[in-house]
Design a protein around this motif. Structure first.
Motif, mmCIF file in Angstrom:
data_model
loop_
_atom_site.group_PDB
_atom_site.id
_atom_site.type_symbol
_atom_site.label_atom_id
_atom_site.label_comp_id
_atom_site.label_asym_id
_atom_site.label_seq_id
_atom_site.Cartn_x
_atom_site.Cartn_y
_atom_site.Cartn_z
ATOM 1 N N ARG A 114 -22.903 7.876 14.284
ATOM 2 C CA ARG A 114 -22.114 6.765 14.817
ATOM 3 C C ARG A 114 -20.936 7.257 15.663
ATOM 4 O O ARG A 114 -20.584 6.653 16.668
ATOM 5 C CB ARG A 114 -21.608 5.889 13.657
ATOM 6 N N HIS A 121 -20.629 6.445 24.310
ATOM 7 C CA HIS A 121 -20.420 5.144 24.935
ATOM 8 C C HIS A 121 -19.085 5.081 25.684
ATOM 9 O O HIS A 121 -18.963 4.386 26.687
ATOM 10 C CB HIS A 121 -20.478 4.058 23.857
ATOM 11 N N PRO B 18 -26.740 0.952 18.756
ATOM 12 C CA PRO B 18 -27.837 1.449 17.916
ATOM 13 C C PRO B 18 -27.709 1.055 16.445
ATOM 14 O O PRO B 18 -28.694 1.016 15.729
ATOM 15 C CB PRO B 18 -27.738 2.971 18.081
ATOM 16 N N THR B 19 -26.479 0.787 15.981
ATOM 17 C CA THR B 19 -26.269 0.314 14.608
ATOM 18 C C THR B 19 -25.327 -0.886 14.679
ATOM 19 O O THR B 19 -24.687 -1.127 15.705
ATOM 20 C CB THR B 19 -25.595 1.380 13.713
ATOM 21 N N LEU B 21 -22.449 -1.253 13.248
ATOM 22 C CA LEU B 21 -21.061 -0.848 13.456
ATOM 23 C C LEU B 21 -20.842 -0.423 14.902
ATOM 24 O O LEU B 21 -19.809 -0.750 15.505
ATOM 25 C CB LEU B 21 -20.674 0.284 12.492
ATOM 26 N N ASN B 22 -21.816 0.276 15.490
ATOM 27 C CA ASN B 22 -21.669 0.649 16.898
ATOM 28 C C ASN B 22 -21.714 -0.575 17.802
ATOM 29 O O ASN B 22 -20.973 -0.652 18.789
ATOM 30 C CB ASN B 22 -22.746 1.654 17.313
ATOM 31 N N PHE B 24 -20.691 -3.536 17.060
ATOM 32 C CA PHE B 24 -19.366 -4.142 16.896
ATOM 33 C C PHE B 24 -18.347 -3.354 17.720
ATOM 34 O O PHE B 24 -17.546 -3.933 18.469
ATOM 35 C CB PHE B 24 -19.000 -4.129 15.407
ATOM 36 N N ASP B 25 -18.399 -2.036 17.615
ATOM 37 C CA ASP B 25 -17.497 -1.163 18.378
ATOM 38 C C ASP B 25 -17.661 -1.397 19.880
ATOM 39 O O ASP B 25 -16.673 -1.520 20.617
ATOM 40 C CB ASP B 25 -17.807 0.294 18.012
ATOM 41 N N HIS B 26 -18.895 -1.500 20.339
ATOM 42 C CA HIS B 26 -19.132 -1.724 21.771
ATOM 43 C C HIS B 26 -18.614 -3.102 22.204
ATOM 44 O O HIS B 26 -18.087 -3.248 23.312
ATOM 45 C CB HIS B 26 -20.630 -1.606 22.089
ATOM 46 N N LEU B 28 -16.103 -4.673 20.832
ATOM 47 C CA LEU B 28 -14.639 -4.538 20.877
ATOM 48 C C LEU B 28 -14.209 -3.872 22.180
ATOM 49 O O LEU B 28 -13.241 -4.301 22.833
ATOM 50 C CB LEU B 28 -14.135 -3.695 19.702
ATOM 51 N N LEU B 29 -14.918 -2.814 22.551
ATOM 52 C CA LEU B 29 -14.588 -2.116 23.802
ATOM 53 C C LEU B 29 -14.724 -3.041 24.991
ATOM 54 O O LEU B 29 -13.840 -3.101 25.861
ATOM 55 C CB LEU B 29 -15.526 -0.922 23.994
#
Lengths: 152, 152, 152
Positions: A114, A121, B18-19, B21-22, B24-26, B28-29
């Motif tokens: 991750r 990214h 891909p997951t 959490l990622n 969600f992270d993307h 947010l970005l």
């Protein structure tokens, strides 16, 4: 502004308890953050934050922390949690967390993936990864916990 | 006291990853809050807080934010998230959030209804509503996110 | 450091609402914390913190709070929430919370047991327990909430 944390400490542990909340509490204690007021954050390492092996904050303090945890009430289940911190050359880092039914190694591999994805990214070179994980075999009610405490 | 925020900024986006959490992270970005430490709050606009279009806080800062999000691992699913801020004449405001399987318009309508109800229940006249929403069609793992960042 | 809270106030209430989030909002209002920005913490009473019956903080403030809540959309269901604070002689205390489908008394008994376990596990004598609970019979969408607000 709320003050930006300057230090980080990785912590992880697994534990049993009579209820889910107590198992979580026991895991926090075993990890060294059980007597603090955890404020869950999502989840960036501030630029310049320095890793310190031992967390030193007074009991009852408000502690920003990114964490993963997993609690199970199924005896025999293996639970694990992990957290990884990706470090950049001279900018902020990214923290990724995970908890689930798996081994410590699987949990750690998951958070490392991750973190790699988070850097890919963002287009930032990933210089190093610091990770920690814990696993626990549930007897009655068990919890695995892993966190990156952010402090001052 | 923790300092009371003086500004707010509405942000929203959807993204793949891909997951969960990622993803969600993307999201947010894409929404402009991915390099911050989100502290989720529930969810009042401080009196006198001023809307600022662009969030300007350094990476790694602790950012209080009320948000809704929804993540799905079902390809083809449409996910959406919205947040609405109800403003009073001269007092605090109320922030309502939502995330689910629906369109952007449905998500926004839902948070607007929730804000209206919050004001009706408090017996305060609702002067204006500011809202933002995002939708995303899931390819593999997708997330929609909408938030009201509270800053200084 | 984020400032460590010096006071605590126990609050609890149940309420109806047209949606889950509104029911939660109405329960917060009935409990006296509805116009604040709750930051959920996990969950230690700072050493020397003093109980104050009435919470006195301006609307929109960021309020650290340990809480339990339970929301149900099944008409006729009884929901309850409770929070208990275990006090030590001269050190920190431990806060435990719970929300579920049960009566107020059952919820309170549960958090008392959790506090007792937390002290037993830490090897600290439990000098006193302060607890509060609320129950609510769901009409359409209902919520029970109980919290220990930490302030300054």
């Amino acid at each position: 502004m709320l003050p930006t944390p300057k230090r980080f400490t990785l912590v992880a542990a697994g534990a049993e308890g009579p209820t889910s909340l107590n198992a979580f509490d026991h895991a926090l204690l075993a990890a060294g953050v059980g007597n603090l007021n955890l404020i869950r954050v999502s989840s960036i390492l501030p630029p310049g934050a320095e890793e310190v092996e031992r967390l030193e904050v007074p009991p009852g303090s408000l502690l920003p922390i990114a964490y993963g945890s997993f609690t199970s009430e199924e005896p025999g289940t293996q639970v694990a949690a992990a957290v990884a911190v990706g470090l950049s050359r001279d900018s902020f880092g990214v923290i990724m967390e995970f908890g689930g039914r798996c081994s410590r190694d699987e949990a750690e591999a998951e958070v490392r993936r991750r973190v790699e994805e988070a850097f890919r990214h963002r287009g930032i070179p990933l210089v190093a990864v610091r990770a920690i994980a814990a696993e626990h075999r549930v007897e009655r009610v068990g919890c695995a916990f892993a966190g990156c405490a952010l402090w001052y």
